[in-house]
Design a protein around this motif. Structure first.
Motif, PDB file in Angstrom:
ATOM      1  N   THR A 172       0.601  -1.622   0.031  1.00 48.00           N
ATOM      2  CA  THR A 172       0.041   0.097  -0.393  1.00 48.00           C
ATOM      3  C   THR A 172       0.731   1.052   0.272  1.00 48.00           C
ATOM      4  O   THR A 172       0.628   2.254  -0.528  1.00 48.00           O
ATOM      5  CB  THR A 172      -0.885   0.240   1.598  1.00 48.00           C
ATOM      6  N   LYS A 173       2.160   1.164   0.918  1.00 45.72           N
ATOM      7  CA  LYS A 173       2.480   2.470   0.655  1.00 45.72           C
ATOM      8  C   LYS A 173       3.258   2.391  -0.907  1.00 45.72           C
ATOM      9  O   LYS A 173       3.531   3.728  -1.373  1.00 45.72           O
ATOM     10  CB  LYS A 173       4.290   2.260   1.080  1.00 45.72           C
ATOM     11  N   ALA A 174       3.885   1.420  -1.463  1.00 41.28           N
ATOM     12  CA  ALA A 174       4.180   1.607  -2.879  1.00 41.28           C
ATOM     13  C   ALA A 174       3.099   2.240  -4.328  1.00 41.28           C
ATOM     14  O   ALA A 174       2.939   3.147  -5.320  1.00 41.28           O
ATOM     15  CB  ALA A 174       4.721   0.675  -3.587  1.00 41.28           C
ATOM     16  N   PHE A 175       1.998   1.796  -3.519  1.00 39.72           N
ATOM     17  CA  PHE A 175       0.282   2.183  -4.902  1.00 39.72           C
ATOM     18  C   PHE A 175       0.824   4.184  -3.944  1.00 39.72           C
ATOM     19  O   PHE A 175       0.073   4.700  -4.864  1.00 39.72           O
ATOM     20  CB  PHE A 175      -0.487   1.535  -4.167  1.00 39.72           C
ATOM     21  N   ARG A 176       0.239   4.474  -2.344  1.00 39.98           N
ATOM     22  CA  ARG A 176       0.273   5.689  -2.548  1.00 39.98           C
ATOM     23  C   ARG A 176       1.536   6.191  -3.220  1.00 39.98           C
ATOM     24  O   ARG A 176       1.247   7.443  -2.708  1.00 39.98           O
ATOM     25  CB  ARG A 176       0.558   5.558  -0.877  1.00 39.98           C
ATOM     26  N   GLU A 177       2.865   5.977  -3.709  1.00 38.68           N
ATOM     27  CA  GLU A 177       3.962   6.663  -3.760  1.00 38.68           C
ATOM     28  C   GLU A 177       3.088   6.616  -5.661  1.00 38.68           C
ATOM     29  O   GLU A 177       3.594   8.121  -6.471  1.00 38.68           O
ATOM     30  CB  GLU A 177       5.279   5.907  -4.013  1.00 38.68           C
ATOM     31  N   ARG A 178       2.427   5.794  -5.647  1.00 41.86           N
ATOM     32  CA  ARG A 178       2.375   6.127  -7.772  1.00 41.86           C
ATOM     33  C   ARG A 178       1.678   6.792  -7.242  1.00 41.86           C
ATOM     34  O   ARG A 178       0.852   7.940  -8.853  1.00 41.86           O
ATOM     35  CB  ARG A 178       1.706   4.966  -7.895  1.00 41.86           C
TER      36      ARG A 178
ATOM     37  N   ALA B  22       0.126   9.179 -10.857  1.00 41.34           N
ATOM     38  CA  ALA B  22      -0.961   9.752 -10.641  1.00 41.34           C
ATOM     39  C   ALA B  22      -0.970  11.499 -11.039  1.00 41.34           C
ATOM     40  O   ALA B  22      -1.683  12.299 -11.308  1.00 41.34           O
ATOM     41  CB  ALA B  22      -1.955   9.835 -10.056  1.00 41.34           C
ATOM     42  N   GLY B  23      -0.037  12.303  -9.899  1.00 43.88           N
ATOM     43  CA  GLY B  23      -0.488  13.084  -9.998  1.00 43.88           C
ATOM     44  C   GLY B  23      -0.908  14.180  -8.952  1.00 43.88           C
ATOM     45  O   GLY B  23      -1.687  15.245  -8.765  1.00 43.88           O
ATOM     46  N   PHE B  24      -1.681  13.444  -8.094  1.00 43.14           N
ATOM     47  CA  PHE B  24      -2.417  13.507  -6.605  1.00 43.14           C
ATOM     48  C   PHE B  24      -1.131  14.667  -6.118  1.00 43.14           C
ATOM     49  O   PHE B  24       0.246  14.116  -5.296  1.00 43.14           O
ATOM     50  CB  PHE B  24      -3.217  12.830  -6.217  1.00 43.14           C
ATOM     51  N   LYS B  25      -1.812  15.955  -5.636  1.00 42.20           N
ATOM     52  CA  LYS B  25      -0.799  16.539  -4.613  1.00 42.20           C
ATOM     53  C   LYS B  25      -1.122  16.301  -3.160  1.00 42.20           C
ATOM     54  O   LYS B  25      -0.286  16.045  -2.066  1.00 42.20           O
ATOM     55  CB  LYS B  25      -0.911  18.094  -4.348  1.00 42.20           C
ATOM     56  N   HIS B  26      -2.354  15.914  -2.672  1.00 39.83           N
ATOM     57  CA  HIS B  26      -2.413  15.169  -0.979  1.00 39.83           C
ATOM     58  C   HIS B  26      -2.703  13.681  -1.089  1.00 39.83           C
ATOM     59  O   HIS B  26      -4.293  13.342  -1.976  1.00 39.83           O
ATOM     60  CB  HIS B  26      -2.694  15.818  -0.448  1.00 39.83           C
ATOM     61  N   VAL B  27      -2.315  12.516  -0.091  1.00 41.44           N
ATOM     62  CA  VAL B  27      -2.627  11.353  -0.408  1.00 41.44           C
ATOM     63  C   VAL B  27      -2.908  11.058   0.260  1.00 41.44           C
ATOM     64  O   VAL B  27      -1.718  10.479   1.698  1.00 41.44           O
ATOM     65  CB  VAL B  27      -1.942  10.359  -1.492  1.00 41.44           C
ATOM     66  N   SER B  28      -4.266  10.280   1.237  1.00 39.77           N
ATOM     67  CA  SER B  28      -4.086   9.912   2.334  1.00 39.77           C
ATOM     68  C   SER B  28      -3.054   8.714   2.368  1.00 39.77           C
ATOM     69  O   SER B  28      -3.034   8.411   2.062  1.00 39.77           O
ATOM     70  CB  SER B  28      -5.632   9.508   2.959  1.00 39.77           C
ATOM     71  N   LYS B  29      -2.968   8.711   4.149  1.00 40.12           N
ATOM     72  CA  LYS B  29      -2.248   7.222   4.621  1.00 40.12           C
ATOM     73  C   LYS B  29      -3.320   6.022   4.322  1.00 40.12           C
ATOM     74  O   LYS B  29      -5.001   6.425   5.084  1.00 40.12           O
ATOM     75  CB  LYS B  29      -1.741   6.824   5.764  1.00 40.12           C
TER      76      LYS B  29
ATOM     77  N   PHE C 122      -7.286   8.121   0.272  1.00 40.49           N
ATOM     78  CA  PHE C 122      -8.126   9.388  -0.236  1.00 40.49           C
ATOM     79  C   PHE C 122      -6.957   9.983  -0.946  1.00 40.49           C
ATOM     80  O   PHE C 122      -5.811   9.657  -0.975  1.00 40.49           O
ATOM     81  CB  PHE C 122      -9.203  10.301   0.905  1.00 40.49           C
ATOM     82  N   ALA C 123      -7.418  10.971  -2.255  1.00 34.03           N
ATOM     83  CA  ALA C 123      -6.194  11.191  -2.788  1.00 34.03           C
ATOM     84  C   ALA C 123      -6.778  12.690  -3.550  1.00 34.03           C
ATOM     85  O   ALA C 123      -8.230  12.997  -3.832  1.00 34.03           O
ATOM     86  CB  ALA C 123      -5.425  10.660  -4.186  1.00 34.03           C
ATOM     87  N   SER C 124      -6.271  14.146  -3.085  1.00 33.92           N
ATOM     88  CA  SER C 124      -6.921  15.142  -3.977  1.00 33.92           C
ATOM     89  C   SER C 124      -5.830  16.747  -4.280  1.00 33.92           C
ATOM     90  O   SER C 124      -4.671  16.451  -3.934  1.00 33.92           O
ATOM     91  CB  SER C 124      -7.519  15.765  -2.301  1.00 33.92           C
TER      92      SER C 124
END
Length: 275
Positions: free
Chosen positions: A218-224, A229-236, A253-255
């Motif tokens: 999940t950490k690796a996917f958050r980094e993607r 993808a270019g989201f500026k803010h992504v939750s843990k 969550f990504a925003s």
């Protein structure tokens, strides 16, 4: 509405619905209040279901995410509900009650989102979208996630289906994974880098690949989500656990907006004690 269309859901799914409902409420309040410039905000539910569920715990009906969204006040300017199942689409039509600003789509959400819905949420047109991506498993195309991130006008909640991954793809012996399952994973992840995210040859004497834990994946996917993808803010991600304590999926969550992430962190903190 036929009972066969209605999913029975566990307590963890009821928590998920509460999280989505609470954020949709906050989102609509904030965007409705903005006047300069005035924004047109859209609710998007990509795996909408029948609009109502049956609680496994109480055996009572539970409003689904489409019905919760329609009850948000102030309302969204526009709603899009998508499902691939005809019977569920018929149920969604009943939930929509012929409201002119509610659009119900039958079909593969990957095609519907990219071809019909996302084009209605252009940043330059002062339009913004809240998109709920709740696949039943690895049924989502990375291109949808990537497009949302690049648009800068769309926020997403994403069900990261780790149980499907672990059962069908991320086996302890990567050589035993059927090619069609690996292809499903690649489609969701966006490329083959999931293999290096999920397996490692370090830490053992013989150089064979070992499966890594859920948190590493999940950490690796958050980094993607951030870097690709270019989201500026992504939750843990929030781990959604079943009654036996096993993680069924993770909620991301990504925003593009920092204030959105702060709101979601507060909502996650409120609900994580119930998981």
């Amino acid at each position: 509405m036929a009972d066969s269309n209605i999913d029975e859901i566990g307590p963890w799914s009821e928590v998920k619905l509460d999280i989505i409902r609470e954020y949709a409420q906050a989102y609509s309040q904030i965007l409705s209040a903005q006047k300069e410039p005035r924004l047109y905000h859209i609710y998007i539910d990509a795996f909408a279901g029948a609009g109502v569920h049956l609680s496994r715990a109480t055996k009572e009906f539970v409003p689904g995410s489409p019905l919760n969204a329609l009850n948000v006040s102030p309302p969204f300017a526009e709603y899009h509900f998508i499902d691939i199942d005809q019977a569920r689409v018929d149920s969604l039509q009943q939930v929509a009650q012929q409201r002119q600003n509610v659009f119900v789509h039958e079909g593969d959400c990957n095609q519907v989102l990219l071809g019909k819905v996302f084009p209605r949420v252009q940043y330059k047109d002062y339009r913004r979208g809240f998109c709920w991506l709740d696949p039943y498993g690895l049924h989502l195309d990375w291109k949808v996630i990537y497009t949302a991130g690049q648009m800068k006008s769309v926020e997403i909640f994403l069900n990261f289906p780790i149980m499907d991954m672990n059962m069908n793809v991320l086996k302890h012996d990567p050589e035993s994974v059927p090619s069609e399952q690996a292809e499903r994973m690649t489609r969701f992840w966006g490329d083959g880098s999931w293999k290096s995210a999920a397996y490692s040859t370090t830490g053992n004497l013989f150089g064979y690949e070992e499966k890594l834990d859920n948190e590493t994946v999940t950490k690796a996917f958050r980094e993607r989500l951030l870097g690709v993808a270019g989201f500026k803010h992504v939750s843990k991600p929030l781990a959604m656990r079943n009654s036996r304590g096993a993680v069924v999926y993770y909620l991301f969550f990504a925003s593009p907006k920092p204030v959105a992430l702060r709101i979601v962190k507060d909502i996650f903190k409120k609900h994580e004690k119930n998981l």
